[in-house]
Design an enzyme around this catalytic site. Structure first.
Site, mmCIF file in Angstrom:
data_model
loop_
_atom_site.group_PDB
_atom_site.id
_atom_site.type_symbol
_atom_site.label_atom_id
_atom_site.label_comp_id
_atom_site.label_asym_id
_atom_site.label_seq_id
_atom_site.Cartn_x
_atom_site.Cartn_y
_atom_site.Cartn_z
ATOM 1 N N GLY A 153 3.147 26.390 90.380
ATOM 2 C CA GLY A 153 4.517 26.735 90.011
ATOM 3 C C GLY A 153 5.276 27.376 91.168
ATOM 4 N N ALA A 154 4.691 28.421 91.737
ATOM 5 C CA ALA A 154 5.375 29.141 92.808
ATOM 6 C C ALA A 154 4.397 30.076 93.496
ATOM 7 C CB ALA A 154 6.541 29.942 92.244
ATOM 8 N N HIS A 176 7.861 36.797 87.788
ATOM 9 C CA HIS A 176 6.436 36.872 88.121
ATOM 10 C C HIS A 176 6.248 36.996 89.638
ATOM 11 C CE1 HIS A 176 2.123 35.815 87.463
ATOM 12 N NE2 HIS A 176 2.245 35.319 88.683
ATOM 13 N N GLU A 177 6.866 36.090 90.377
ATOM 14 C CA GLU A 177 6.675 36.117 91.839
ATOM 15 C C GLU A 177 7.279 37.383 92.426
ATOM 16 O OE1 GLU A 177 4.569 33.990 92.601
ATOM 17 O OE2 GLU A 177 4.867 32.703 90.851
ATOM 18 N N GLU A 226 -2.319 30.610 99.831
ATOM 19 C CA GLU A 226 -3.259 31.062 98.819
ATOM 20 C C GLU A 226 -4.003 29.841 98.280
ATOM 21 O OE1 GLU A 226 -1.652 33.130 95.423
ATOM 22 O OE2 GLU A 226 -3.642 33.786 94.799
ATOM 23 N N HIS A 228 5.029 40.339 91.912
ATOM 24 C CA HIS A 228 3.871 40.349 92.813
ATOM 25 C C HIS A 228 4.121 41.200 94.056
ATOM 26 C CE1 HIS A 228 0.681 37.857 91.309
ATOM 27 N NE2 HIS A 228 1.357 36.715 91.275
ATOM 28 N N GLU A 248 4.014 33.828 95.872
ATOM 29 C CA GLU A 248 4.645 35.130 96.125
ATOM 30 C C GLU A 248 4.585 35.600 97.574
ATOM 31 O OE1 GLU A 248 1.733 34.651 94.376
ATOM 32 O OE2 GLU A 248 0.259 36.230 94.814
ATOM 33 N N GLU A 292 -3.186 38.762 89.125
ATOM 34 C CA GLU A 292 -2.583 37.751 88.245
ATOM 35 C C GLU A 292 -2.471 38.224 86.795
ATOM 36 O OE1 GLU A 292 -0.862 35.651 89.403
ATOM 37 O OE2 GLU A 292 -1.641 35.227 91.411
HETATM 38 N N1 PHE Z 1 -0.265 33.124 93.214
HETATM 39 C C1 PHE Z 1 0.578 32.170 92.582
HETATM 40 C C2 PHE Z 1 1.136 32.846 91.359
HETATM 41 O O1 PHE Z 1 0.528 33.047 90.378
HETATM 42 C C3 PHE Z 1 -0.086 30.926 92.132
HETATM 43 C C4 PHE Z 1 -0.605 30.046 93.212
HETATM 44 C C5 PHE Z 1 -1.946 30.030 93.479
HETATM 45 C C6 PHE Z 1 0.249 29.243 93.931
HETATM 46 C C7 PHE Z 1 -2.463 29.217 94.461
HETATM 47 C C8 PHE Z 1 -0.258 28.429 94.896
HETATM 48 C C9 PHE Z 1 -1.609 28.401 95.158
HETATM 49 O O2 PHE Z 1 2.205 33.292 91.329
HETATM 50 ZN ZN ZN Z 2 0.818 35.108 90.091
#
Ligand code: PHE
Ligand code: ZN
Length: 849
Positions: free
Chosen positions: A254-255, A290-291, A122, A294, A257, A313
Site C-alpha cells: 500500500g505505502a 498510518h504512514e 523495507e 510511523h 513510511e 506495525e
Molecule cells: N511498512 C509499510 C507499512 O505498513 C508496509 C510495507 C512493507 C511496504 C514492506 C513496503 C514493503 O506501512
Molecule cells: Zn505500517
C-alpha cells in the site's frame, strides 16, 4: 539470484552487528541500465558488542571498487554480501557500485516506474542498492546527493542544496537503511503547509505524474488531519522542515513510511469524487495516517530486528484505527475492522500459515507482513489498553516515547514500559505475542437466587510447531440486560487468566440476558449456542453497537448454515427482526447498511470449517443468493423509504455521514435489483456523477448478469485512467457468476490493457478471482489452474507479490477430497519449478506442510 538452499533465520540467534555507523553519505548517478552509487560510511566499533566478522549485505550489485581509510581493499564477495578485513578502531569505508534499475522488476531496491526512479527498502531492499549493514538496529544519519537530468530529485530529511542536474538532502534523524528513499522523475506537486503546535512551519507536498494533480486534495487533507491528531492525542509533532509524499504506479504494497518521504502505491493516495469510491477515500485517509504515524512509531522508535515487526506495525495500525474512529464513527469502524479480521486473519491463524504475532523464525521476512502481524498485532494493543484503562495507556505511551526515542526496540521493551507505568505483571499477557492460533472461548451460565454466574473455558487449537498452548489473558467485556431490554449491569471488563474461570454478578432481581465480548474485546472465537430468541432480543436491545451487529450476523450465519447443511428455508424470524432495526430512523445509515450485509462466502466456509463441516462452495453460494432474494422480497415494502433516507442532497463529500447514506443506498439498490431486473441500477448508472454511485450500480448489474452495455460504457469512459481500469477489471470477476468467473478472468488476462507486470493490475484480475469464492473453487479446477499459471509466470519477475498471492491456497485442506487434490496439484506444480524464488518457495512449502 537467490541461493539454492534457503536459510532459516531465528529470533534466538540475534546478535548485534559489532560496529556503529556514525554517518552515511551516498551519491547517486542515475542511469536506467547503469546507475553508479558512491558510498562513504564511517564505522566505529560498538563498545557494547564484541567485534566479529565485518560483513556487509549486498545483493545484485556489482562492486566497482572499495577503500578503507583511502586504501584500496579486495573484499570476499558472496551472493549475500561481502566480508572484509578491517582495522581495529574506527574507519571510513568507501565503495562504488553499479546497479540496473530499469531491469529491476521485483520493485525492491532502486527501480523504475513509468519513467521515474524510486526505491523500496523495507524490509531488506537497501542491500540491492549498495553494500551496507542492512539491519534495523544499525541507525545512522544520511546525506544524499542525486545526479540526474530529471526535474524533481527527492530523498529523506531536509533539502540542503540543488542546482542544474543535482540535489542534496540531509536527514538529521538517525535511521535504519530500510527507511532510506529516493525518488526522481518528471513530477507535479500539490503543495500545502502545516504549522506544528510549537509554531514550526512544515512544507507539505504530494508529488504525482502529470495529469494526476487533480487527485491530491483528499490525501493532503488527510495528512493535515493526521498531523493534528498525533499532536492532540499523543503530543507528537513532526520533526523535519518538509514532508513529501510520492504516488507510484508500480508498488507491491500500500505505502511506505520512509523518513520524510513517504512512497505510496498510487491507489492508496490518489482520489477524486469521479474516480474513487467512498471506501477508497476512507482507506486513503487511513493509510496516509498510518504512514504519517510511523514517523514516531517505527521511525523515531524502530525495531531491533524483523521479528519485532509488530512493534511498529501492530501499534501503528492500532493508532490509525483510533484516528478513523475519532474522525468518523467508532461503532462503524469497529464493525468494519472485526469483519476484516475474521475474513483475513482468522483463516491465517487457523491454517498452515499460522504464526505468532511475533514470529520466531523465517526464511523470507517479506512473507511476514501478514494480517496476523498487522491486524492481530493491533488487537493485542487494544486488549492491553482495555486491561490497563485509557489513562494508564496514555501514560505508558508517553513513557514509551520518552524512554525509547532513538532506539531500535523490542516487544520486551514495549511491555516493560506498560509494567513500569502501571505496576502490572505482563508475563502472561506476553503469550499473545508468542502463541499462534485463535483462542476459542466457550461459556456456561448459571442462575441462582439473584446471582448470575458466567463460566468461561478457553482452548487454543494447535498450530504449526505449537502443539500445546497455555491459557492467555483475555479481557471479556460483558454487560447484562434485564428482561425488558434495559441495561441491568453496564459493561464490565472481566479479566480471564485461567483455562476455566467463573465470574459472578450478585444482587440481580431477574435472570439477565448477557451481552458477551462487547466491542469484540478480544480476538477470539466465541462458542456459545445461544437460543435464536435470545439473539433476536440482543439484536433489538443491546446497547453495544458491535454486539448488536454481531447478534444479527450470528443469526444470519446460523440461518445460512442451516440452509447449506440441511436445505432449510431462509429464517423469516431473523429477517423480520432485522427489518425492525432497519426501520429505526434514529440509527446511523452506515450502521444499518452494515446490518444488511450478509457474511461473505469465505466467512461461511471458515465458520463451517470451525464447526468441523466440509464447506461446499456451490451450496454456500446458492444459499447466500436465496437468502438475499428472501430479504429483497420481505423488505420490498420499505425499500422506497430506505432509499429516501439514503438520499444525499449536498455536493459530494466522502465524509462519514454522506458515505454512510450512500452505503445504505447501495445495499438497498442491491436488494431492489433482485426484484426489478436491474431497472433502478441502470438508471443510477446513467445518472451517476460520482464513482461510488456508478460502481454500486455497475456491481448490481454484473450480479444480475445484465451489465454488457454498462461495462462497455464504463470501459470507454475510463480507459485513460489506470486506477479506474483496475476496478473495471476486478469487478467483473469478483461479482461474476461463479460458473463463469474462471473463464472471465482468463479472457481478461488476454485483454490488451492487462499489464500483468503492474501489481495493481495483476491483483485486479487474479486477486479478484481468488475473492470470488465459488468461482475460484469451481469444480473443474479451472480457477486453481489459472491462478497457478499466472503465479508461475510472475514469480521470476516479482517474487514478493507472487508469494503473497499464494495465500489464496492456504485453506486447501478444508475442502472436499476432489478440490483438495486439485489444489495440491497446483501447489506442487509451483513448488517443483526450477529457480522458484525464496519467497514463493517458503509460502508454498508452508501451505503444503
Ligand atoms: N511498512 C509499510 C507499512 O505498513 C508496509 C510495507 C512493507 C511496504 C514492506 C513496503 C514493503 O506501512
Ligand atoms: Zn505500517
Amino acid at each position: 539470484m537467490k541461493d539454492a538452499a534457503p536459510q532459516t533465520v531465528y529470533l534466538s540467534d540475534y546478535k548485534p552487528f559489532g560496529w556503529r555507523v556514525e554517518d552515511v553519505s551516498l551519491t547517486f548517478r542515475l542511469a536506467p541500465e547503469a546507475t553508479r552509487i558512491l558510498s562513504r560510511i564511517r564505522f566505529a566499533p560498538d563498545p557494547a558488542a564484541p567485534a566479529q566478522d565485518f560483513f556487509l549485505h549486498g545483493e545484485d550489485v556489482s562492486l566497482i571498487r572499495a577503500t578503507i581509510d583511502g586504501a584500496e581493499v579486495t573484499p570476499e564477495i558472496t551472493p549475500q554480501g561481502l566480508r572484509c578485513a578491517v582495522p581495529e578502531g574506527a574507519f571510513t569505508w568507501e565503495a562504488e557500485v553499479e546497479i540496473a534499475p530499469a531491469s529491476n522488476t521485483a520493485l525492491e531496491g532502486l527501480y523504475m516506474s513509468g519513467g521515474m526512479y524510486c526505491t523500496q527498502c523495507e524490509a531488506e531492499g537497501f542491500r540491492k542498492i549498495t553494500y551496507y549493514p542492512d539491519r534495523p538496529d544499525v541507525m545512522a544519519t544520511f546525506s544524499v546527493r542525486i545526479e540526474s537530468d530529471l526535474p524533481v530529485l527527492l530523498s529523506n530529511g531536509n533539502p540542503t542544496g540543488s542546482g542544474d542536474g543535482w540535489a542534496e538532502w540531509h536527514d538529521p534523524w538517525p535511521k535504519p537503511a530500510y527507511l532510506f528513499a529516493l525518488v526522481t522523475g518528471d513530477l507535479r506537486n500539490h503543495p500545502d503547509t502545516f504549522t506544528t503546535r510549537s509554531g514550526k512551519e512544515v512544507a507539505l507536498n504530494i508529488w504525482v505524474r502529470p495529469g494526476d494533480e487533480g487527485k491530491c486534495a483528499w490525501g493532503m487533507e488527510a495528512l493535515k488531519k493526521s498531523m493534528t491528531w498525533d499532536e492532540e492525542v499523543h503530543g507528537r509533532e513532526y520533526d523535519l522542515d518538509v514532508f513529501n509524499i510520492v504516488a507510484v504506479d508500480d508498488f507491491n504494497m500500500g505505502a511506505m513510511e520512509n523518513k520524510g518521504l513517504n512512497i505510496f502505491n498510487s491507489a492508496a493516495v490518489l482520489a477524486s469524487p469521479e474516480t474513487a469510491t467512498d471506501a477508497n477515500f476512507e482507506r486513503i485517509e487511513s493509510i496516509i495516517a498510518h504512514e504519517y504515524f510511523h514517523n514516531w512509531t517505527g521511525n523515531r522508535i524502530t525495531c531491533r530486528d524483523w521479528f519485532q515487526l509488530c512493534l511498529k506495525e501492530g501499534l501503528t495500525v492500532f493508532r490509525d484505527q483510533q484516528f478513523t474512529s475519532d474522525l468518523r464513527s467508532a461503532a462503524v469502524k469497529r464493525i468494519e475492522d472485526v469483519a476484516q479480521l475474521r475474513a483475513r486473519q482468522f483463516p491465517e491463524d487457523q491454517g498452515p500459515l499460522a504464526h505468532p504475532v511475533r514470529p520466531e523464525s523465517f526464511q523470507e521476512i517479506n512473507n511476514f507482513y501478514t494480517a496476523t502481524v498487522y491486524e492481530k498485532g493491533a488487537e493485542v494493543i487494544g486488549m492491553l489498553k482495555r486491561l490497563v484503562g485509557d489513562e494508564a495507556y496514555a501514560k505508558a505511551l508517553d513513557l514509551y516515547f520518552d524512554r525509547h526515542d532513538g532506539d531500535a526496540a523490542t516487544i520486551e521493551d514495549w511491555l516493560r514500559v506498560f509494567e513500569d507505568a502501571t505496576g502490572r505483571d505482563l508475563s502472561q499477557f506476553k503469550r499473545w505475542y508468542s502463541q499462534a492460533g485463535t483462542p476459542r472461548l466457550s461459556v456456561e451460565e448459571a442462575w441462582d437466587d439473584g446471582t448470575y454466574t458466567l463460566t468461561f473455558t478457553q482452548v487454543t487449537p494447535p498450530t504449526p510447531g505449537q502443539p500445546d498452548k497455555a491459557p492467555q489473558v483475555i479481557p471479556i467485556a460483558v454487560g447484562l440486560l434485564s428482561p425488558n431490554g434495559d441495561e441491568a449491569v453496564p459493561t464490565r471488563m472481566l479479566e480471564m487468566t485461567e483455562g476455566k474461570q467463573s465470574f459472578a454478578f450478585e444482587g440481580l432481581s431477574a435472570r439477565p440476558v448477557p451481552s458477551i465480548l462487547r466491542g469484540f474485546s478480544a480476538p477470539v472465537v466465541l462458542e456459545r449456542d445461544v437460543p435464536a430468541e435470545e439473539r433476536a432480543f440482543l439484536l433489538a436491545h443491546d446497547a453495544d453497537p458491535f454486539n448488536r451487529w454481531d447478534s444479527s450476523r450470528s443469526l444470519a450465519r446460523e440461518a445460512l448454515i442451516a440452509m447449506i447443511r440441511d436445505g432449510a428455508e431462509p429464517d423469516a424470524t431473523w429477517i423480520d427482526a432485522l427489518g425492525r432495526v432497519l426501520r429505526d430512523e434514529t440509527l446511523d445509515p452506515a450502521f444499518r447498511a452494515l446490518m444488511l450485509g450478509l457474511p461473505t462466502q469465505a466467512e461461511l466456509a471458515q465458520v463451517l470449517h470451525e464447526k468441523g463441516v466440509t464447506p461446499d462452495p456451490d451450496a454456500i453460494c446458492n444459499s447466500t443468493e436465496a437468502m438475499a432474494d428472501a430479504m429483497a422480497k420481505r423488505f420490498e415494502p420499505m425499500l422506497d423509504d430506505l432509499a429516501a433516507q439514503a438520499q444525499v442532497d449536498a455536493p459530494y463529500a466522502p465524509d462519514a455521514e454522506q458515505s454512510g447514506k450512500r452505503s445504505l443506498g447501495g445495499a438497498v439498490l442491491a436488494l431492489r435489483t433482485r426484484l426489478d431486473g436491474g431497472a433502478a441500477a441502470r438508471a443510477q448508472f446513467a445518472a451517476a456523477d460520482n464513482m461510488t454511485l456508478q460502481l454500486s450500480a455497475l456491481t448490481c448489474l454484473i450480479r444480475a448478469g445484465e451489465a454488457r452495455a454498462e461495462l462497455d460504457a464504463f470501459h470507454d469512459q475510463w480507459q485513460g485512467d489506470r486506477l479506474v481500469m483496475d476496478k473495471w477489471f476486478g469487478l467483473q470477476i469478483a461479482a461474476a457468476d461463479p460458473a463463469e468467473a474462471p473463464d472471465r478472468a482468463k479472457a481478461l488476462t488476454q485483454h490488451p490493457a492487462f499489464d500483468w507486470k503492474n501489481p495493481n493490475r495483476f491483483r485486479a484480475v487474479l486477486g479478484a478471482l481468488a475473492m470470488n469464492h465459488a468461482g475460484f473453487h469451481h469444480k473443474t479446477g479451472a480457477g486453481y489452474r489459472l491462478l497457478a499459471d499466472w503465479l508461475l509466470r510472475l514469480d521470476p519477475l516479482n517474487p514478493q507479490t507472487t508469494a503473497r498471492m499464494c495465500s489464496a491456497f492456504q485453506t486447501w485442506r478444508r475442502y472436499d477430497t476432489g478440490r483438495q487434490a486439485m489444489m495440491k496439484e497446483q501447489l506442487e506444480r509451483i513448488a517443483a519449478k526450477d529457480g522458484l524464488s525464496r519467497d514463493t518457495s517458503e509460502m508454498v512449502g508452508r501451505i503444503l506442510s
